[in-house]
Write a protein that holds these residues in place. Structure first.
Motif, PDB file in Angstrom:
ATOM      1  N   GLU A 288       1.426  -1.381  -0.056  1.00 23.57           N
ATOM      2  CA  GLU A 288       0.234   0.385  -0.235  1.00 23.57           C
ATOM      3  C   GLU A 288       0.919   1.125  -0.007  1.00 23.57           C
ATOM      4  OE1 GLU A 288      -3.060   0.010  -0.200  1.00 23.57           O
ATOM      5  OE2 GLU A 288      -3.587  -1.613  -0.439  1.00 23.57           O
ATOM      6  N   ARG A 289       2.179   1.501   0.970  1.00 23.90           N
ATOM      7  CA  ARG A 289       2.431   2.221   0.837  1.00 23.90           C
ATOM      8  C   ARG A 289       3.332   2.584  -0.416  1.00 23.90           C
ATOM      9  NH1 ARG A 289       8.079   2.016   2.620  1.00 23.90           N
ATOM     10  NH2 ARG A 289       8.171   0.116   3.725  1.00 23.90           N
ATOM     11  N   LYS A 291       2.443   1.465  -3.675  1.00 30.72           N
ATOM     12  CA  LYS A 291       1.400   2.479  -4.447  1.00 30.72           C
ATOM     13  C   LYS A 291       1.574   3.533  -4.485  1.00 30.72           C
ATOM     14  CE  LYS A 291      -1.793  -1.511  -4.165  1.00 30.72           C
ATOM     15  NZ  LYS A 291      -3.277  -1.605  -4.102  1.00 30.72           N
ATOM     16  N   ASN A 292       2.005   5.071  -3.401  1.00 32.12           N
ATOM     17  CA  ASN A 292       1.665   6.111  -3.639  1.00 32.12           C
ATOM     18  C   ASN A 292       3.213   6.782  -4.571  1.00 32.12           C
ATOM     19  OD1 ASN A 292      -0.123   6.064  -1.837  1.00 32.12           O
ATOM     20  ND2 ASN A 292       1.264   6.385  -0.559  1.00 32.12           N
ATOM     21  N   ILE A 293       3.976   5.652  -4.986  1.00 34.21           N
ATOM     22  CA  ILE A 293       5.346   5.886  -5.322  1.00 34.21           C
ATOM     23  C   ILE A 293       4.718   6.153  -7.127  1.00 34.21           C
ATOM     24  CG2 ILE A 293       7.736   5.139  -7.097  1.00 34.21           C
ATOM     25  CD1 ILE A 293       7.797   3.658  -3.901  1.00 34.21           C
ATOM     26  N   GLU A 294       4.398   6.969  -7.862  1.00 35.50           N
ATOM     27  CA  GLU A 294       3.954   7.058  -9.428  1.00 35.50           C
ATOM     28  C   GLU A 294       3.896   6.039 -10.271  1.00 35.50           C
ATOM     29  OE1 GLU A 294       3.426  11.077 -10.247  1.00 35.50           O
ATOM     30  OE2 GLU A 294       2.096  11.743  -8.564  1.00 35.50           O
ATOM     31  N   SER A 297       3.080   3.044  -9.836  1.00 39.67           N
ATOM     32  CA  SER A 297       1.791   2.474  -8.990  1.00 39.67           C
ATOM     33  C   SER A 297       0.916   1.502  -9.172  1.00 39.67           C
ATOM     34  CB  SER A 297       0.808   4.351  -8.693  1.00 39.67           C
ATOM     35  OG  SER A 297       0.518   4.294  -9.916  1.00 39.67           O
ATOM     36  N   GLU A 301      -1.001  -2.050  -8.546  1.00 39.11           N
ATOM     37  CA  GLU A 301      -1.856  -1.986  -8.126  1.00 39.11           C
ATOM     38  C   GLU A 301      -1.894  -3.976  -9.448  1.00 39.11           C
ATOM     39  OE1 GLU A 301      -5.410  -2.250  -7.191  1.00 39.11           O
ATOM     40  OE2 GLU A 301      -4.504  -1.040  -6.442  1.00 39.11           O
ATOM     41  N   TYR A 336      11.284  -0.279 -10.718  1.00 42.79           N
ATOM     42  CA  TYR A 336      11.457   1.149 -11.129  1.00 42.79           C
ATOM     43  C   TYR A 336      12.417   1.748 -11.926  1.00 42.79           C
ATOM     44  CZ  TYR A 336      11.565   5.462  -9.603  1.00 42.79           C
ATOM     45  OH  TYR A 336      11.904   7.044  -8.526  1.00 42.79           O
ATOM     46  N   TYR A 398      13.802   4.524  -0.240  1.00 42.42           N
ATOM     47  CA  TYR A 398      12.166   4.421  -0.030  1.00 42.42           C
ATOM     48  C   TYR A 398      11.791   3.132  -0.418  1.00 42.42           C
ATOM     49  CZ  TYR A 398      12.600   9.819  -0.635  1.00 42.42           C
ATOM     50  OH  TYR A 398      12.110  11.010  -0.574  1.00 42.42           O
TER      51      TYR A 398
END
Length: 412
Positions: A288-289, A291-294, A297, A301, A336, A398
């Motif tokens: 969940e954390r 998922k905030n990395i654009e 994300s 998901e 990423y 991160y």
């Protein structure tokens, strides 16, 4: 003509001058007159040829005639006429001095040979300079071929000079040197090797003027600025000049960066080492954390849904995180970086682009970026690498990962 030869002599004899003295004064007078005449004709001829060649050069579109003038070809050709006059009238000047006549005639013939070589050199230098102005030949080792022609010309010229000095015919003199061919080959070993190397370099298109080459054996790393018969000059990045034997290009290994320059991309191959102890499976909270990395994300998901569906269908006991399929922070970080590189504006997308995990080392797990920058200029290339790895180093934390750093322990 006979009266002209002895005109001064006859006047001196009538004045009661001694016979031998009259002969010497007659010879000196004729010699001075001949030299003055040759100088005047040489000056006039040079002016006429310079005026004529300049007029022609200004009227033609090609710059070859301008190059001929800059290499002093008309000026050298102008010396031919006065030299012919000197050779023609020397027998009249030294009619009473056969010994001096023989010496002066040989000297003038040798000067004629040297003048011919000078004219040939001016002509070949003009061809070389002209070809270098053409895009097709600008990066070719024209110097090497011109030097070969001049070497052969000088060899023939030296043979002719020795033939004049010794009185042996040119052909006999050349044949007599056949027995010394081994010595000649030894003397011109580097020249012969350089000539052969120049031909192979040109035919195989191994090196061109302007290519960036790296030749570790000779400490060369920079642009090729000159290729001639004996040496290749490389201007290194620190502006020093390294000289490499031409034949070393075919006998030793070197790196030519032309392929990289022409490809439109310059390779980036660098890695960071991740501590193995910081690699872990991702919990639901971690997912969940992240998922905030654009950039990732959507990936997280989609992947988390696929993994959850798989684990549900297989009835996996997820009370223990290792069971079933899972995401890891290391794998997500790799994805990423891949996405980050795919979206980087300075990376060539038409060439190989990947982020890969290398074999584990005692220090940790290397994560390597293998890609090509779209700008091949050195300073811009280094800036791109710096920009990429600034981001990589700053983003590691991160993902709950750490980069290996060597820690030195000092004893008391």
């Amino acid at each position: 003509m006979l009266s002209i030869r002895h005109f001064i002599y006859d006047l001196l004899i009538e004045q009661g001058v001694h016979d031998k003295t009259a002969q010497y004064l007659n010879m000196l007078s004729l010699l001075v007159a001949l030299l003055i005449l040759a100088f005047i004709i040489d000056y006039i001829t040079k002016r006429i040829l310079w005026k004529f060649s300049s007029t022609i050069a200004n009227r033609t579109r090609t710059n070859f005639d301008n190059i001929l003038i800059s290499n002093k070809l008309p000026r050298n050709v102008a010396h031919i006429i006065p030299l012919i006059i000197l050779i023609e009238f020397v027998p009249d000047v030294f009619s009473d001095f056969d010994y001096f006549e023989n010496i002066v005639e040989k000297t003038l013939k040798i000067i004629a040979i040297l003048l011919t070589l000078r004219i040939i050199r001016s002509f070949f230098n003009s061809i070389k300079d002209y070809l270098k102005t053409l895009p097709r030949y600008k990066d070719k080792p024209i110097d090497s071929y011109i030097q070969v022609f001049m070497i052969f010309a000088w060899i023939l010229g030296i043979f002719a000079i020795f033939s004049i000095l010794t009185g042996v015919t040119f052909i006999k003199f050349a044949i007599s040197l056949g027995t010394a061919s081994a010595v000649i080959l030894l003397i011109f070993k580097d020249t012969i090797l350089g000539f052969v190397a120049s031909i192979q370099v040109t035919i195989n298109d191994m090196v061109r003027i302007g290519d960036w080459i790296t030749f570790e054996k000779y400490g060369a790393d920079g642009d090729v600025i000159e290729i001639n018969l004996a040496t290749v000059k490389v201007q290194n990045w620190d502006k020093t000049i390294t000289t490499i034997p031409t034949y070393a290009l075919i006998s030793d290994s070197f790196k030519n960066w032309r392929g990289m320059m022409n490809s439109g991309g310059r390779r980036i191959k660098r890695s960071v080492i991740i501590k193995a102890s910081t690699i872990k499976f991702l919990s639901d909270e971690d997912i969940e954390r992240f998922k905030n990395i654009e950039l990732i994300s959507n990936y997280i998901e989609q992947r988390s849904k696929e993994i959850k569906k798989f684990n549900t269908e297989k009835g996996v006991d997820k009370s223990i995180l290792i069971n079933g399929r899972n995401l890891t922070n290391f794998g997500v970080f790799r994805k990423y970086l891949q996405t980050y590189m795919d979206n980087h504006s300075a990376i060539n997308k038409d060439m190989t682009l990947m982020v890969r995990q290398l074999e584990p080392t005692p220090q940790g797990i290397p994560m390597e970026i293998y890609a090509f920058s779209s700008d091949i200029r050195w300073e811009n290339y280094e800036y791109i690498i710096g920009d990429v790895f600034d981001h990589v180093l700053a983003s590691v934390k991160y993902f709950d990962l750490e980069i290996y750093e060597l820690t030195l322990t000092h004893g008391n």
